[in-house]
Write an enzyme that holds these catalytic residues in place. Structure first.
Site, PDB file in Angstrom:
ATOM      1  CD  GLN A   5      12.879 -22.015 -37.927  1.00 47.30           C
ATOM      2  OE1 GLN A   5      12.122 -21.648 -38.828  1.00 47.30           O
ATOM      3  NE2 GLN A   5      14.187 -21.780 -37.950  1.00 47.30           N
ATOM      4  CD  GLU A   6      14.192 -27.007 -33.522  1.00 48.24           C
ATOM      5  OE1 GLU A   6      15.177 -27.488 -34.124  1.00 48.24           O
ATOM      6  OE2 GLU A   6      14.296 -26.248 -32.544  1.00 48.24           O
ATOM      7  CB  SER A   7      12.476 -31.452 -38.409  1.00 47.69           C
ATOM      8  OG  SER A   7      11.072 -31.548 -38.131  1.00 47.69           O
TER       9      SER A   7
ATOM     10  CE1 TYR B 203      14.079 -23.090 -33.548  1.00 48.29           C
ATOM     11  CE2 TYR B 203      13.267 -21.826 -31.676  1.00 48.29           C
ATOM     12  CZ  TYR B 203      13.400 -23.031 -32.342  1.00 48.29           C
ATOM     13  OH  TYR B 203      12.849 -24.166 -31.808  1.00 48.29           O
TER      14      TYR B 203
END
EC number: 4.2.2.n1
Length: 486
Positions: free
Chosen positions: A312-314, A439
Site C-alpha cells: 500500500q505504501e510503495s 488506507y
C-alpha cells in the site's frame, strides 16, 4: 458489489417481537425442561457447519470464522462447551439436524422456504444476493436465456431452489447440474479456471474469491438481498429458539454483532480488477525478493500483513519517493526515520525494520480497552495520519455517542476529520481522514488477497505433487482437502 450492511434496528425490532410472542412458552430462564435444558445437562452446544473462508476454518491460532465466533459466544452465553461438526456438503448439515446429532446449523445458510419443512430459522445476521458468475473474457450473459454452456450448482444449496423457481416461472428451457461432490466455492474456482461455464454463488463468497481469482466475473444478480440465518430443528419446544433471540438482541445492543461483521465483512467492498491483477502479479514477481525481510521483522503481526502495508505504501518499490519527501518500501518521513534509527530509507531491510518498529510503537499506544483483534486497525490509521489525529477520531466518536474502542464506530468518523464543521473542535485539527480510511481498507484487502493467493498456490502445488506421485502407482490421484482460509 453492494456494500454489505446489517440492518441492526430491523433485527432488534423483529427479535423483540418474536421474543414477546414466545414469552408465555419460554422455559429456558427457569431451566425447566425442553431442548435448552437438555443442552445444559449435556454441557455441550453441538453445531454443524461448513468448512469455508467465512463460516468456519482452522489456523495455527485455532478455529475461526464468523459463524464459529457467533456460535462460541452463544455457547458461552448458555454456559456450555461448543462442539463443532464440520461438513463439506450442505445436505449433511440437515441430516445432522434430523438425526439429532446437532442442535443447530451455523453455516452461513441463506433463508430458503424449501428448508422450512425440515427446520426453522433463527434471526438474520447479514444478507447476500445470489449472483450468476462467468469467466472474464467470455461472453457475458444478460439473462438465463443467454446461457450457452454448462451451469452447475452445489446440491442442497439455496441456488437449486432458485433455479427451480426460475425454470417454472420464466425460463422453461433452463437446465443445470446439481453437484454432490463439489461445494459452491469449488464450483466458483472451476469457473475461474475455465473448467465450468457458469455457477451461482452468494455475493460475499464471490467477493472474497475475486481477491485471488480476479477473472471471476458477475453477470447479474439472480435475487435481491436475502437474509443469512441459523437453522434449528422444527417441532421441538421454543426454549433454545427463545434463548437465541435473547442472545442476538444482546449482541445487537452491545455492538458485538457490528464488530463481528466489521471483522469478517468490513473489507468486502468494491472490486478493482486491474488493481487486484497487478497485486497478484507482484506477489509472484516482486514479493520473493523481500519476503524473508517481512518474515524477519514482523514480530507482533503476521508477516503477510506487514507485506500488505508495504505494498500500500510503495507497491514494493524500494526506491519509491513521494513529493512530500517520504521514501522507501515503508515510505518513512525523515523525522520518523531518525526517531527509529533508520539511516538509509532506501535500503529495503532498514525500511522494513523501521516500519515494523514504528507500527509496534503505535500498537503499544492503543488503549487496553480496545479489543485485541481491532488494535491493528487503530494503529494502521495512526501510521497513515499520525497518532494525534487518531486520538481526535476517538474523541469525535465519543462526542457523537459512539464507542471509541470500536473500530466500526471510529472508522466512520475518520472522513469527518477533514470537514470544517468538526475539525475546529478537535485538539489536532484538520486531517486527511478519508485517506486514512481508504488506507486501512486497502491494506485489509491486500492482506486477504495475499493470504488466499499463497494458500491457493500451496494447495495446487500439493495437488500436483500428489498426482505425480500417484501416476506410477496404478491408481487415481487423490486431491488433498486443503481449505482456503482468509
Amino acid at each position: 458489489m453492494k456494500r454489505l450492511k446489517i440492518n441492526y434496528i430491523l433485527i432488534g425490532v423483529v427479535t423483540l417481537l418474536l421474543a414477546l410472542a414466545l414469552w408465555p412458552n419460554i422455559t429456558w430462564r427457569g431451566g425447566q425442561g425442553g431442548q435448552l435444558e437438555e443442552i445444559k445437562s449435556r454441557g455441550e452446544l453441538r453445531i454443524s457447519t461448513l468448512n469455508s473462508p467465512l463460516t468456519y476454518f482452522t489456523t495455527k491460532q485455532g478455529p475461526s470464522g464468523l459463524d464459529y465466533e457467533l456460535a462460541k459466544r452463544f455457547a458461552n452465553y448458555l454456559g456450555v462447551k461448543l462442539v463443532v461438526i464440520p461438513h463439506k456438503n450442505i445436505n449433511d448439515l440437515f441430516d445432522d439436524l434430523d438425526d439429532d446429532d446437532a442442535d443447530l446449523l451455523a453455516a452461513g445458510l441463506i433463508y430458503n422456504q424449501d428448508r422450512l419443512s425440515r427446520a426453522r430459522t433463527g434471526p438474520a445476521y447479514y444478507s447476500v444476493s445470489q449472483q450468476l458468475v462467468y469467466r472474464l473474457g467470455t461472453a457475458r450473459p444478460k439473462t438465463f436465456a443467454d446461457i450457452k454452456g454448462k451451469l452447475a450448482v452445489a446440491s442442497g444449496s439455496a441456488h437449486v431452489s432458485t433455479l427451480k423457481q426460475l425454470k417454472q416461472s420464466k425460463f422453461p428451457d433452463l437446465s443445470w447440474e446439481a453437484s454432490s461432490d463439489l461445494t459452491s466455492k469449488e464450483l466458483l474456482e472451476q469457473v475461474a479456471d475455465g473448467k465450468l461455464d457458469y455457477t451461482l454463488g452468494d455475493s460475499v463468497t464471490i467477493a472474497l474469491l475475486q481477491r485471488i481469482h480476479p477473472q471471476l466475473a458477475v453477470a447479474f444478480d439472480v435475487t435481491d438481498e436475502e437474509p443469512v440465518t441459523w437453522y434449528l430443528k422444527r417441532g421441538t419446544d421454543d426454549s433454545l429458539y427463545a434463548a437465541m433471540l435473547d442472545f442476538y438482541s444482546q449482541m445487537v445492543d452491545d455492538g458485538t454483532l457490528a464488530r463481528l461483521e466489521e471483522k469478517y465483512l468490513g473489507h468486502v467492498g468494491s472490486f478493482d480488477y486491474v488493481d487486484t491483477k497487478t497485486f497478484l502479479s507482484a506477489i509472484d514477481s516482486v514479493l520473493p525478493t523481500f519476503r524473508s525481510l517481512f518474515e524477519k521483522y514482523a514480530s507482533e503481526i503476521d508477516w503477510k500483513l506487514l507485506a500488505a502495508i508495504a505494498y500500500q505504501e510503495s507497491h514494493w518499490n524500494p526506491q519509491a519517493t513521494s513529493p512530500t519527501g517520504v521514501r522507501g518500501l515503508m515510505m518513512l518521513t525523515r523525522a520518523t526515520a531518525d526517531g527509529l534509527g533508520v539511516n538509509d530509507r532506501l535500503d529495503p531491510e532498514e525500511s522494513i525494520q523501521g516500519g515494523a518498529l514504528y507500527l509496534q510503537r503505535l500498537m503499544a499506544k492503543v488503549p487496553d480497552s480496545v479489543p485485541e483483534d481491532e488494535r491493528i486497525w487503530f494503529s494502521l490509521a495512526a501510521y497513515n495520519m499520525g497518532w494525534g489525529h487518531m486520538l481526535d477520531a476517538r474523541k469525535l466518536t465519543k462526542m457523537q455517542k459512539g464507542n471509541p474502542d470500536s473500530w466500526v464506530d471510529v472508522k466512520q468518523r475518520l472522513p469527518m476529520l477533514s470537514q470544517k464543521r468538526y475539525y475546529p473542535q478537535l485538539t489536532y485539527g484538520y486531517a486527511r481522514g478519508r485517506e486514512a480510511y481508504n488506507y486501512v481498507e486497502n491494506i485489509r484487502r491486500y492482506q486477504v488477497s495475499l493470504v488466499g493467493y499463497l494458500q491457493e498456490k500451496e494447495r495446487k502445488a500439493a495437488q500436483e505433487a500428489a498426482e505425480q506421485a500417484d501416476q506410477g502407482k496404478g491408481y487415481p490421484a487423490v486431491t488433498p482437502e486443503l481449505a482456503l482460509n482468509f
